[in-house]
Design an enzyme around this catalytic site. Structure first.
Site, mmCIF file in Angstrom:
data_model
loop_
_atom_site.group_PDB
_atom_site.id
_atom_site.type_symbol
_atom_site.label_atom_id
_atom_site.label_comp_id
_atom_site.label_asym_id
_atom_site.label_seq_id
_atom_site.Cartn_x
_atom_site.Cartn_y
_atom_site.Cartn_z
ATOM 1 N N SER A 121 0.804 -1.209 0.000
ATOM 2 C CA SER A 121 0.000 0.000 0.000
ATOM 3 C C SER A 121 0.841 1.264 0.000
ATOM 4 C CB SER A 121 -0.938 0.017 1.210
ATOM 5 O OG SER A 121 -1.665 -1.168 1.303
ATOM 6 N N HIS A 183 0.750 4.343 4.457
ATOM 7 C CA HIS A 183 -0.066 4.825 3.348
ATOM 8 C C HIS A 183 0.216 6.294 3.053
ATOM 9 C CE1 HIS A 183 -3.440 1.598 3.995
ATOM 10 N NE2 HIS A 183 -2.291 1.082 3.584
#
Length: 345
Positions: A121, A183
């Protein structure tokens, strides 16, 4: 290549976990145990600092917490990664994935040292950040009435899709083993890398003869240089902070709430679907073996859990329902929460 590596490591993680997935309360992403992921290279700040296992900053990007995490990431990587590769080439797309992935994992290791996390991610958010940088640098072209008179709505939709992907992955980042610091850190690094690697296209290539001013050129070149310098400085600073620390203490303890939330928040402690605290994460138990099979598999008839509160919770199993080592390891934190009294530590 990255998609293939993620697939190979995901299948391997399930295999190393005995071809089974953990209970939903332990891993809501439907995947292997935390122990399996650590053995395969998950981000573990203490091992990075004390064990000098810096390679975990790379290995974590090809591991996934479970089936849900894997498929959502691969879907995003397929669409966003392939689009960037077609526009900017293989090497640029790899650079825009790997550097943000390392940078995001570094920030996670610094600010969330107690959390074990994995996932591509951070690299995917790096690609999203690069897309945002590309749109920002070429805004005058993409939304130019002369060049894209009939296609401006298309780029508006691209912005909406990118925003939606950020929201969905940020929500997933509130579950165990997935990390919002990785992220958002990856997206910041992706934007910085994008400003220094993405090529700005001018409208005069399409017949829109607007004069290019000295200030616009200076602004563009300064932004590229700023992106390179800030990326290098931030990476080096984050690595220095991590390696100078103890691998256990965060400079922002309350920041953990941004990356994981025990759900549902309104439920009683023992009735939550999953947990983000480490109250029962390292609990141990003593077992009494009923018998051992010919293939050396033990079956337990009694288990004494050493509760974090200092109490001991003893469980007894019926003769026709004896438990194995795999069963105990997979459910020990859940059993701890069910049978041990909760106290503030």
């Amino acid at each position: 290549i990255i998609l293939a590596l993620c697939t190979i490591f995901f299948v391997a993680s399930i295999a190393f976990n005995g071809w089974r997935v953990e209970p939903f309360s332990i891993n809501p992403m439907i995947g292997p145990s935390q122990e399996t992921l650590v053995k395969m290279g998950a981000k573990h700040s203490l091992l990075i600092v004390e064990g000098k296992e810096v390679w975990r900053l790379l290995s974590a990007m090809v591991l996934h917490a479970g089936v849900i995490h894997y498929f959502l990431n691969m879907l995003a990587l397929w669409f966003i990664g392939s689009a960037i590769e077609q526009c900017h080439g293989f090497y640029a797309s790899c650079l825009l994935f790997v550097i943000p992935a390392i940078g995001g994992t570094l920030l996670s290791a610094v600010f969330l040292p107690q959390s074990i996390t994995v996932g591509a991610s951070s690299g995917i958010f790096g690609l999203i950040g690069a897309c945002v940088a590309d749109i920002y640098m070429n805004w005058a072209l993409l939304f130019n009435g002369f060049v894209n008179k009939d296609n401006r709505h298309r780029y508006t939709m691209v912005l909406c899709v990118l925003f939606l992907d950020i929201i969905v992955n940020s929500l997933i980042g509130l579950t165990p083993l997935v990390d919002n610091f990785a992220h958002l850190g990856g997206m910041v690094f992706g934007f910085l890398c994008g400003t220094s690697t993405m090529q700005r296209v001018t409208t005069d290539m399409f017949g829109d003869q607007k004069k290019k001013t000295f200030w616009s050129t200076l602004k563009h070149n300064t932004l590229r240089l700023f992106g390179i310098i800030l990326t290098v400085v931030t990476l080096c600073t984050s690595l220095a902070l991590l390696m100078d620390g103890d691998g256990q203490t965060s400079p922002c303890p309350s920041c953990a709430a941004l990356s994981c939330v025990s759900f549902p928040p309104w439920a009683a402690y023992e009735n939550k679907w999953w947990y983000c605290d480490n109250y029962c994460g390292n609990v141990k138990a003593n077992v009494t073996v009923a018998y051992t099979t010919s293939d050396h598999q033990d079956f337990y008839r009694e288990m004494a859990i050493d509760c974090p509160s200092g109490d001991v919770a003893t469980l007894y199993f019926d003769e026709d329902d004896l438990k194995t080592k795999a069963w105990v390891e997979g459910r020990l934190p859940k059993l701890c929460r069910e049978h041990c009294p909760y106290v503030e530590l």
